[in-house]
Design an enzyme around this catalytic site. Sequence first.
Site, PDB file in Angstrom:
ATOM      1  N   GLY A   1       0.840  -9.225  15.346  1.00 54.68           N
ATOM      2  CA  GLY A   1       0.905  -9.492  13.687  1.00 54.68           C
ATOM      3  C   GLY A   1       2.336  -9.756  13.213  1.00 54.68           C
ATOM      4  N   ARG A   2       2.847  -8.614  13.143  1.00 57.68           N
ATOM      5  CA  ARG A   2       4.271  -8.678  12.359  1.00 57.68           C
ATOM      6  C   ARG A   2       5.405  -9.762  12.967  1.00 57.68           C
ATOM      7  NH1 ARG A   2       7.938  -3.710  13.472  1.00 57.68           N
ATOM      8  NH2 ARG A   2       9.452  -3.690  11.517  1.00 57.68           N
TER       9      ARG A   2
ATOM     10  N   ARG B   1       4.561  -0.572   2.000  1.00 56.61           N
ATOM     11  CA  ARG B   1       5.108  -0.020   3.397  1.00 56.61           C
ATOM     12  C   ARG B   1       6.526   0.893   3.092  1.00 56.61           C
ATOM     13  NH1 ARG B   1       7.683  -2.755   7.024  1.00 56.61           N
ATOM     14  NH2 ARG B   1       6.470  -2.014   8.702  1.00 56.61           N
TER      15      ARG B   1
ATOM     16  N   CYS C   1       3.246   4.512 -12.575  1.00 61.08           N
ATOM     17  CA  CYS C   1       3.277   5.655 -13.185  1.00 61.08           C
ATOM     18  C   CYS C   1       2.897   6.504 -11.795  1.00 61.08           C
ATOM     19  CB  CYS C   1       2.256   5.993 -14.183  1.00 61.08           C
ATOM     20  SG  CYS C   1       2.718   5.547 -15.809  1.00 61.08           S
ATOM     21  N   GLU C   2       3.901   6.710 -11.041  1.00 63.83           N
ATOM     22  CA  GLU C   2       3.784   7.463  -9.683  1.00 63.83           C
ATOM     23  C   GLU C   2       5.208   7.613  -9.079  1.00 63.83           C
ATOM     24  OE1 GLU C   2       0.546   7.660  -8.225  1.00 63.83           O
ATOM     25  OE2 GLU C   2       1.283   8.974  -6.602  1.00 63.83           O
TER      26      GLU C   2
END
Length: 416
Positions: free
Chosen positions: A260-261, A297, A331-332
């Site tokens: 995939g990557r 990621r 907001c994290e």
Amino acid sequence: MPSSAPASLLARIAARHGTPVWVYDAEVIRGQIALLAGFGVIRYAQKANPNLHILRLMRESGALVDAVSAGELERAIAAGFDPRSEIVYTADILDREALERVLATGVPVNAGSPQMLEQVGARAPGHPVWLRINPGFGHGHSRKTNTGGEGSKHGIWHENLGEGYDLISRHGLELRGLHMHIGSGADYEHLGRVADAMLRTVRDCPFEVRSISAGGGLPIAEDRHEARAQIAQHLRRWERVRDIVAKERGIAPVVEVEPGRFLVAQAGTLVTTVRARKMQGQTEFVLVDAGFNDLIRPAMYGADHPMSVLSPDGVWRDKAPRPMLVAGPLCESGDVFTQDPQGVVRPVALSPPQIDDLIAIHDVGAYGASMSSNYNSRPLATEVLVDGDSVEVIRRRQTIEELMALEISGVTLMAR
Ligand SMILES: *Cc1c(COP(=O)(O)O)cnc(C)c1O
């Protein structure tokens, strides 16, 4: 600059379509496919980037495809892949919806648990299957992307394959191939051990083995010559397995690879706009309009994505870099693109941006848009595909109305 698309083009796309925006370069994807041309089958693991236009590009370039959900199966079919001969359904369970679609479409099932064989076999004796085998070890760029070994939920444990073979016999299932995938972003030493494990497994297999899959997990390399040399060595190890099996059993299995990557990561750039800058004590923060709702990621794996600053009119800024943290709008507290796998912030050297400058986050074509969420009620961002002179929107931005439209009222499900 590690970007595939030039700064002026990224800036024009940002001006035209807004930010955050994903920009993919088709030529980079074709170049990665070409590097793997020696394998019998290149099966794209679409979860890395399942956009229909990317899937069509894969198909036109000769790749086949893997699907891991009913939704991915529909995507592959919509992109023109033939479910019986060009798609494999890989998973560790079959939810009821997926089981129905698998039976209706005839897609071969790569079984990561004995129950999948039972559930398919009970309904459709003779259905084509693969066995996904956990070889007892795994490896990935992060603990969270290791998909082999005792601590991994994936695959049928290598010592329990007898049960899988029994179920195949009992239901008259058709064994298409054996498959091992040990993790994402593994290194070639571990990937090489997979080839040895596959040879042992084929030798013990009571059925004819027509295909063997090396799985995905191929790491990306900045340097093309290095990538070419690594792939050549990887291919040789698998061709050796193929040739030994051919000699011992009289039939050479097709060698599949399932990246995939490797195919899409380096083709993608996330373009964001700088909207604030502030000092928190001695620490300099640059705040942009993309968050981990877009690219998770760094927050999930501590993944290190190179970044570059460009002016709104498309000129790279590379003067006087100094350490900065780049963070998003959520907001994290974990909404920071520059952090290590433990979640500790990790400053990167950047040329100081001005407000409304752009930051290009590189190598985000895999597990970028495909892992986006609507956290903080942020819509999914636009995706753009650049192919030579053509610049095409391949997914428009989601609207807030579309988000809220799912939350319908007035449907009474049942009485309590
Ligand atoms: C995710 C996955 C891949 C691809 O992994 P990459 O690291 O993106 O190459 C291949 N096969 C299976 C079964 C997967 O789940």
